[in-house]
Motif scaffolding. Structure first.
Motif, short mmCIF file in Angstrom:
data_model
loop_
_atom_site.label_atom_id
_atom_site.label_comp_id
_atom_site.label_asym_id
_atom_site.label_seq_id
_atom_site.Cartn_x
_atom_site.Cartn_y
_atom_site.Cartn_z
N PHE A 335 0.98 -1.19 -0.04
CA PHE A 335 -0.06 0.03 0.13
C PHE A 335 0.71 1.22 0.04
CE2 PHE A 335 -2.03 -3.03 3.13
CZ PHE A 335 -2.95 -3.56 1.96
N GLY A 336 0.30 2.35 -0.45
CA GLY A 336 0.88 3.64 -0.38
C GLY A 336 0.06 4.71 0.46
N LEU A 337 0.66 5.52 1.02
CA LEU A 337 -0.33 6.34 1.90
C LEU A 337 0.39 7.75 1.96
CD1 LEU A 337 -2.13 6.61 4.31
CD2 LEU A 337 -0.49 6.22 5.82
N ILE A 338 -0.54 8.59 1.55
CA ILE A 338 -0.17 10.30 1.42
C ILE A 338 -1.15 11.29 2.05
CG2 ILE A 338 -1.04 10.36 -1.03
CD1 ILE A 338 1.91 12.17 -0.21
N ASN A 339 -0.69 11.95 2.59
CA ASN A 339 -1.84 13.15 3.07
C ASN A 339 -2.40 14.10 1.87
OD1 ASN A 339 0.85 14.16 2.94
ND2 ASN A 339 0.37 15.92 4.14
N THR A 394 3.74 -4.41 3.61
CA THR A 394 4.67 -3.37 3.36
C THR A 394 4.00 -2.16 3.11
OG1 THR A 394 5.80 -5.11 2.31
CG2 THR A 394 6.75 -2.77 2.29
N LEU A 395 4.38 -0.91 3.76
CA LEU A 395 3.57 0.38 3.37
C LEU A 395 4.58 1.30 2.97
CD1 LEU A 395 1.00 2.19 3.55
CD2 LEU A 395 1.59 2.38 6.35
N ALA A 396 4.29 2.04 1.85
CA ALA A 396 5.08 3.31 1.56
C ALA A 396 4.28 4.49 1.87
CB ALA A 396 5.39 3.34 0.36
N THR A 397 4.98 5.59 2.66
CA THR A 397 4.69 6.82 2.73
C THR A 397 5.66 7.80 2.63
OG1 THR A 397 3.22 8.21 4.23
CG2 THR A 397 4.78 6.65 5.33
N ILE A 398 5.47 8.76 3.19
CA ILE A 398 6.54 10.05 2.90
C ILE A 398 7.17 10.33 4.35
CG2 ILE A 398 5.98 10.95 0.84
CD1 ILE A 398 4.51 13.16 2.12
N ASP A 399 8.38 10.88 4.14
CA ASP A 399 9.05 11.33 5.66
C ASP A 399 8.26 12.37 6.14
OD1 ASP A 399 9.69 13.20 3.63
OD2 ASP A 399 11.68 13.36 4.02
N PHE A 400 7.59 13.16 5.70
CA PHE A 400 7.01 14.38 6.34
C PHE A 400 5.86 13.75 7.25
CE2 PHE A 400 3.13 16.82 6.65
CZ PHE A 400 3.48 17.91 7.16
N VAL A 401 5.39 12.76 6.72
CA VAL A 401 3.91 12.02 7.28
C VAL A 401 4.43 11.39 8.67
CG1 VAL A 401 2.40 10.30 7.28
CG2 VAL A 401 2.38 11.83 5.37
N VAL A 402 5.66 10.68 8.59
CA VAL A 402 6.31 10.03 9.78
C VAL A 402 6.81 11.07 10.83
CG1 VAL A 402 8.10 8.25 10.68
CG2 VAL A 402 6.64 8.09 8.25
N GLU A 403 7.55 11.94 10.13
CA GLU A 403 8.12 12.74 11.05
C GLU A 403 7.10 13.67 11.92
OE1 GLU A 403 10.75 15.25 8.67
OE2 GLU A 403 11.98 13.24 8.20
N THR A 404 6.01 14.04 11.20
CA THR A 404 5.11 14.60 12.07
C THR A 404 3.89 13.82 12.62
OG1 THR A 404 3.75 15.10 10.05
CG2 THR A 404 5.15 16.92 10.60
N GLY A 405 3.92 12.55 12.57
CA GLY A 405 3.15 11.51 13.33
C GLY A 405 1.60 11.87 12.82
N ALA A 406 1.65 12.14 11.26
CA ALA A 406 0.26 12.43 10.96
C ALA A 406 -0.28 10.93 10.39
CB ALA A 406 0.50 13.31 9.61
N LEU A 407 -1.47 10.91 10.13
CA LEU A 407 -2.33 9.96 9.82
C LEU A 407 -2.06 8.50 10.46
CD1 LEU A 407 -1.37 10.38 5.87
CD2 LEU A 407 -3.51 11.23 6.86
N GLY A 408 -1.81 8.81 11.72
CA GLY A 408 -1.79 7.53 12.58
C GLY A 408 -0.46 6.86 12.57
N THR A 409 0.71 7.48 11.96
CA THR A 409 1.70 6.86 11.92
C THR A 409 2.56 7.13 13.20
OG1 THR A 409 2.71 8.74 10.81
CG2 THR A 409 1.93 7.14 9.19
N ARG A 410 2.24 7.61 14.28
CA ARG A 410 3.12 7.98 15.52
C ARG A 410 3.41 6.56 15.86
NH1 ARG A 410 4.05 12.74 17.54
NH2 ARG A 410 2.07 13.70 16.49
N GLY A 411 4.85 6.33 16.29
CA GLY A 411 5.23 4.91 16.72
C GLY A 411 5.44 3.65 15.72
#
Ligand SMILES: [Zn+2]
Length: 436
Positions: A335-339, A394-411
């Motif tokens: 999957f991919g995930l983008i804000n 396997t999930l692909a997203t972007i560094d911004f989403v992870v660094e801000t913990g957006a879209l439930g990616t915190r942790g």
């Protein structure tokens, strides 16, 4: 019988009274823009463009000695000149608008706070921001506000950024800086300004709810000039003789708020707000067009190259699905995930240039990949796809989403780093050639 002398006296008295009334009620006009987002050229709908906007501003300023031109933040980030040269040329180009007061938006920190410091010195206008501070409470900008003498009135203009800047910018970009709660901070400053100003304006680069809260909860602020939310307000919001206005983003509109201020009462006596569309009916200003062209020439070789075609226009959720699919395919992920906020423009129908993808993704965000059990996946992924809780994905997203913990990616950990999302999408379109 009333003598001629008495008539003359009463006429004189009337004139004096009229003059006094004129003295107490004075005109002030705010010409306002916000979220220009490096919209140097007109957009896909042929709206906006710095050169037309310059013409519109200068027309409004003609003979208007009571006009004040303000910019409510997010001047950069949106098109290749900004991305390739880290916003600096955009500040230089915008010098031709001759803003009288400006504030910072969250995207003015996109190239790191050190670059934002350079923006402050680019000579675009005094840049004020009341609530961006370091751990010791020191202001990022020189001033929280300025007071301008306009038409015999003391007009105080404060700037403010949203309260949770960390939700909009990765920690490395902000360095030692954070934002204080805007409502409380602005209320405190406005109270201090009460004796030293006749009318107080807030340049509000805030979330919509925060803009509304200032209108309703900070009576010292007469006018809230909003930005950050890209849609303009349909009509000015009024609350107890105070106003909230917001023009559309990206240079597609110039706002003009004409005010009559009752100076002794420090209240707005009357007002009229209009949003001036910036379209092809407005001729481009030659000096601005030349300055824009000079910089566009420097990026054209990189971005004005054909990469494929699209059978339809793609925007918002459709574009989000397309990008997520491309991310998954190119990274070999499930999957991919983008804000949605990470996609800044539409992808047009017809021939696609690399520039179109740059406009959709001006940010230098990298793709990151992690492996998770179905039960660990962010809710948005689990909602959009059928997942088994115990299977590994396997999930692909972007560094911004992870660094801000957006879209439930915190942790969640994404140990693998891939290319820039922009490059990934360009490569994917080149491979597909046609988007159906
Ligand atoms: Zn913003």
């Amino acid at each position: 019988m009333v003598s001629r002398f008495q008539r003359l006296i009463s006429l004189l008295l009337l004139l004096v009274a009229a003059a006094a009334a004129q003295e107490t009620v004075r005109s002030l006009s705010l010409l306002h823009v916000g979220d220009l987002h490096a919209g140097l050229l007109p957009d896909l709908q042929d709206h906006g463009g710095f050169a037309r906007l310059a013409t519109a501003i200068r027309r409004e300023q003609q003979g208007c000695t009571w006009c004040l031109l303000v910019n409510a933040g997010d001047l950069v980030q949106g098109e290749p000149v900004s991305t390739l040269f880290q916003g600096i040329p955009v500040y230089q180009i915008a010098g031709l608008f001759h803003f009288q007061i400006s504030t910072l938006g969250n995207h003015d920190f996109d190239y790191g706070w050190e670059t934002t410091s350079r923006f402050l010195k680019a000579g675009v206008a005094p840049i004020v921001s009341a609530n961006v501070v370091d751990g010791g409470g020191r202001l990022f900008t020189r001033n929280a506000y300025v007071i301008r003498k306009v038409n015999g009135m003391r007009v105080a203009v404060i700037g403010a950024l949203m309260g949770h800047l960390e939700n909009y910018e990765a920690p490395a970009k902000l360095g030692p800086w954070h934002s204080l709660p805007p409502i409380e901070t602005v209320r405190k400053i406005a109270a201090e300004l009460a004796g030293r100003s006749d009318v107080i304006v807030l340049l509000a680069h805030l979330e919509a709810a925060e803009q509304a809260a200032v209108l309703h909860e900070v009576p010292e602020i007469a006018v809230v000039v909003g930005a950050h939310v890209h849609t303009g307000l349909e009509k000015a919001e009024e609350f107890e003789h105070r106003l909230w206005v917001r023009a559309e983003c990206c240079g597609r509109e110039l706002g003009r708020l004409d005010l009559k201020v009752d100076v002794p009462a420090k209240k707005l006596a009357s007002w009229n707000w209009k949003r001036i569309p910036i379209d092809s009916s407005i001729p481009p200003a030659g000096d601005m067009a030349a300055r824009v062209a000079k910089w566009e020439k420097r990026v054209s070789k990189v971005v004005d190259v054909p990469i494929g075609e699209s059978r339809r226009e793609l925007a918002k959720v459709d574009l989000q699905r397309l990008v997520e699919g491309a991310m998954a395919e190119q990274m070999g992920a499930d999957f991919g995930l983008i804000n949605l906020g990470g996609l800044r423009d539409k992808l047009p129908q017809g021939r696609l240039l690399a520039r179109h993808v740059w406009n959709v993704m001006p940010f230098d965000n990298k793709v990151v990949v992690g492996k998770f059990k179905g039960s660990q996946l962010p809710p948005a992924v689990a909602k959009a796809h059928t997942v088994e809780p115990d299977r590994e994905y396997t999930l692909a997203t972007i560094d911004f989403v992870v660094e801000t913990g957006a879209l439930g990616t915190r942790g969640l950990a994404f140990p693998q780093t891939g290319p820039l999302l922009r490059d990934l999408l360009i490569d994917w379109i080149k491979k597909k050639q046609v988007i159906e």
